[in-house]
Design a protein around this motif. Structure first.
Motif, PDB file in Angstrom:
ATOM      1  N   LEU A  74     -39.098  13.096  51.336  1.00 26.93           N
ATOM      2  CA  LEU A  74     -39.767  12.672  52.212  1.00 26.93           C
ATOM      3  C   LEU A  74     -41.381  13.509  52.224  1.00 26.93           C
ATOM      4  O   LEU A  74     -41.243  14.618  52.797  1.00 26.93           O
ATOM      5  CB  LEU A  74     -39.052  13.263  53.357  1.00 26.93           C
ATOM      6  CG  LEU A  74     -37.463  12.908  53.566  1.00 26.93           C
ATOM      7  CD1 LEU A  74     -36.707  13.242  54.092  1.00 26.93           C
ATOM      8  CD2 LEU A  74     -37.638  10.424  53.774  1.00 26.93           C
ATOM      9  N   SER A 163     -34.804  11.066  61.911  1.00 26.47           N
ATOM     10  CA  SER A 163     -34.226   9.940  61.266  1.00 26.47           C
ATOM     11  C   SER A 163     -34.226   9.330  62.396  1.00 26.47           C
ATOM     12  O   SER A 163     -34.129   9.647  64.229  1.00 26.47           O
ATOM     13  CB  SER A 163     -32.627   9.810  60.885  1.00 26.47           C
ATOM     14  OG  SER A 163     -32.186  10.850  62.252  1.00 26.47           O
ATOM     15  N   LEU A 176     -41.319   5.496  63.521  1.00 26.90           N
ATOM     16  CA  LEU A 176     -42.572   6.057  61.390  1.00 26.90           C
ATOM     17  C   LEU A 176     -43.969   6.196  61.548  1.00 26.90           C
ATOM     18  O   LEU A 176     -44.151   6.916  61.214  1.00 26.90           O
ATOM     19  CB  LEU A 176     -42.396   4.578  60.922  1.00 26.90           C
ATOM     20  CG  LEU A 176     -40.143   4.715  60.454  1.00 26.90           C
ATOM     21  CD1 LEU A 176     -40.018   2.935  59.321  1.00 26.90           C
ATOM     22  CD2 LEU A 176     -40.024   5.381  59.520  1.00 26.90           C
ATOM     23  N   GLN A 181     -39.246   9.970  59.441  1.00 24.18           N
ATOM     24  CA  GLN A 181     -39.165   9.730  58.161  1.00 24.18           C
ATOM     25  C   GLN A 181     -37.946   8.815  57.630  1.00 24.18           C
ATOM     26  O   GLN A 181     -37.583   8.185  56.791  1.00 24.18           O
ATOM     27  CB  GLN A 181     -38.897  10.996  56.923  1.00 24.18           C
ATOM     28  CG  GLN A 181     -40.142  11.554  57.333  1.00 24.18           C
ATOM     29  CD  GLN A 181     -40.473  12.366  58.270  1.00 24.18           C
ATOM     30  OE1 GLN A 181     -39.314  13.173  59.500  1.00 24.18           O
ATOM     31  NE2 GLN A 181     -40.999  13.777  58.776  1.00 24.18           N
ATOM     32  N   ILE A 182     -37.272   8.635  58.831  1.00 29.18           N
ATOM     33  CA  ILE A 182     -35.792   8.361  58.112  1.00 29.18           C
ATOM     34  C   ILE A 182     -35.065   7.075  59.242  1.00 29.18           C
ATOM     35  O   ILE A 182     -35.910   7.595  60.285  1.00 29.18           O
ATOM     36  CB  ILE A 182     -34.081   8.771  57.716  1.00 29.18           C
ATOM     37  CG1 ILE A 182     -34.838   9.398  57.022  1.00 29.18           C
ATOM     38  CG2 ILE A 182     -32.833   7.682  57.692  1.00 29.18           C
ATOM     39  CD1 ILE A 182     -33.909  11.046  56.932  1.00 29.18           C
ATOM     40  N   CYS A 204     -38.773   3.814  53.720  1.00 23.97           N
ATOM     41  CA  CYS A 204     -38.008   4.685  53.658  1.00 23.97           C
ATOM     42  C   CYS A 204     -36.838   4.714  53.727  1.00 23.97           C
ATOM     43  O   CYS A 204     -35.924   3.607  52.888  1.00 23.97           O
ATOM     44  CB  CYS A 204     -38.306   5.161  54.600  1.00 23.97           C
ATOM     45  SG  CYS A 204     -37.742   3.870  56.177  1.00 23.97           S
ATOM     46  N   ARG A 251     -32.911   4.767  48.040  1.00 22.63           N
ATOM     47  CA  ARG A 251     -33.485   4.733  49.881  1.00 22.63           C
ATOM     48  C   ARG A 251     -32.221   4.324  50.410  1.00 22.63           C
ATOM     49  O   ARG A 251     -32.245   4.679  51.095  1.00 22.63           O
ATOM     50  CB  ARG A 251     -34.510   4.437  49.886  1.00 22.63           C
ATOM     51  CG  ARG A 251     -35.694   4.530  49.300  1.00 22.63           C
ATOM     52  CD  ARG A 251     -36.401   6.069  49.155  1.00 22.63           C
ATOM     53  NE  ARG A 251     -36.944   6.528  49.628  1.00 22.63           N
ATOM     54  CZ  ARG A 251     -37.384   7.439  50.291  1.00 22.63           C
ATOM     55  NH1 ARG A 251     -36.904   8.409  49.594  1.00 22.63           N
ATOM     56  NH2 ARG A 251     -38.731   7.696  50.845  1.00 22.63           N
TER      57      ARG A 251
END
Length: 351
Positions: A74, A163, A176, A181-182, A204, A251
């Motif tokens: 990440l 996230s 994002l 990042q998630i 991602c 991912r």
């Protein structure tokens, strides 16, 4: 008849075992000696050493179950998935079932709470701006963005991994862009028709959670003949669809959806069978913290009095090789996992 494999007969250490008698679970800290083979409504136990006798599907499942999970890269940070990690829950909502209203009024205070959870040992913060509890009102995407964006920006500036817990493509994009990042989507990218394309384009990691009616809110009771294998098959099909749309399989994280459209008995069956989900070949997230089932098992304990049950379920996940534990009580869970890890390390050394 579709065959499924659930790792069973866990052992303290492979050191005392003969070659090929045990296998390592997803490259983690657990080793096991046998499989429960589920096929056509029947169950039988087969030693790991005999996996080749079960055919091609069994061998493919065995490979998925035992293969190490790739670290999540990440940006400049990397999350190793060879031991259980904690994701701290941070809701900026007025109506979430556990912490609704606690962090909704002040983005700076909400971000500070997230930083505190990271300092207490959370590997990432799972931030949500819309409650997904049963009966919760839907939130307009503009309002949801207004809730989460300033918090994401502050957390990102602090270096905290984030996230974003949302079903909406526009919220995913905003989060994002602000530094998340998630993506963690309780509808497995089915609620919003644009969500899958957003995740595929971003590249991602994404959490795909099971629910029986993802387009309607996730809490319908449909009834299962075998909840464990049916949830597995649903997630398997969803992974295939998401990969076909351009998301790298490495991912993808899966979540069996504890508490979403499932009875107490079904939730317990999923928790007892968690190791089966390693056959999907993806990291597993478990979100059982403070959920209704704990109250149901403990004389209707209120949400604020469910720490003990939450820790028990977190350790149940760790024993099953779950890689990500989504929790409210970060400090207590991290301490429990550190003690559990100490016990595992000593056992693995043969004592």
């Amino acid at each position: 008849m579709t065959l499924h494999l659930r790792p069973v007969q866990f052992v303290d250490t492979p050191v005392t075992q003969t070659d090929g008698a045990v296998a390592r679970l997803a490259g983690g800290l657990q080793w096991f000696a046998a499989y429960e083979v589920i096929e056509g409504g029947t169950k039988r136990t087969v030693p790991v050493a005999d996996i080749a006798t079960l055919g091609a599907r069994a061998q493919a499942l065995h490979a998925a179950i035992t293969s190490p999970r790739a670290p999540l890269v990440l940006g400049e940070r990397t999350l190793r998935l060879d031991q259980p990690l904690v994701a701290g829950i941070l809701n900026v909502t007025p109506d979430s079932f556990s912490d609704g209203g606690q962090h909704s009024a002040d983005p700076a205070a909400a971000a500070a709470a997230g930083v505190d959870m990271a300092a207490a040992g959370a590997a990432l913060i799972d931030l949500g701006g819309e409650s997904t509890r049963p009966g919760a009102a839907q939130v307009w995407e503009g309002d949801e963005i207004a809730r989460i964006q300033p918090v994401v920006e502050r957390l990102a500036r602090s270096g905290t991994l984030i996230s974003i817990d949302t079903r909406k493509a526009a919220v995913m994009e905003a989060a994002l862009a602000a530094g998340a990042q998630i993506v963690n989507d309780v509808s497995a990218l089915l609620w919003d028709d644009r969500a899958l394309a957003v995740v595929a384009q971003a590249g991602c990691p994404v959490v795909l959670m099971h629910s029986p009616d993802p387009k309607e809110g996730g809490h319908a009771r449909t009834g299962y003949r075998d909840v464990l294998t049916e949830v597995f098959d649903w997630l398997d099909a969803r992974i295939a669809a998401v990969v076909a749309a351009g998301v790298d399989r490495s991912r993808i994280i899966v979540d069996p959806g504890i508490g979403f459209g499932k009875t107490l008995s079904e939730n317990l069956a999923l928790l007892n069978g968690l190791a089966l989900f390693h056959g999907l070949g993806c990291p597993i997230m478990l979100g059982a913290s403070r959920k209704r089932m704990i109250g149901a098992l403990d004389n209707e304990a209120p949400v604020a009095a469910r720490l003990g049950g939450s820790l028990a379920l977190a350790l149940k996940g760790a024993e099953a090789g779950v890689q990500l534990l989504r929790v409210h009580d970060v400090s207590a869970t991290v301490q429990a996992l550190r003690v559990w890890r100490g016990l595992r390390d000593r056992a693995l050394a043969g004592g």
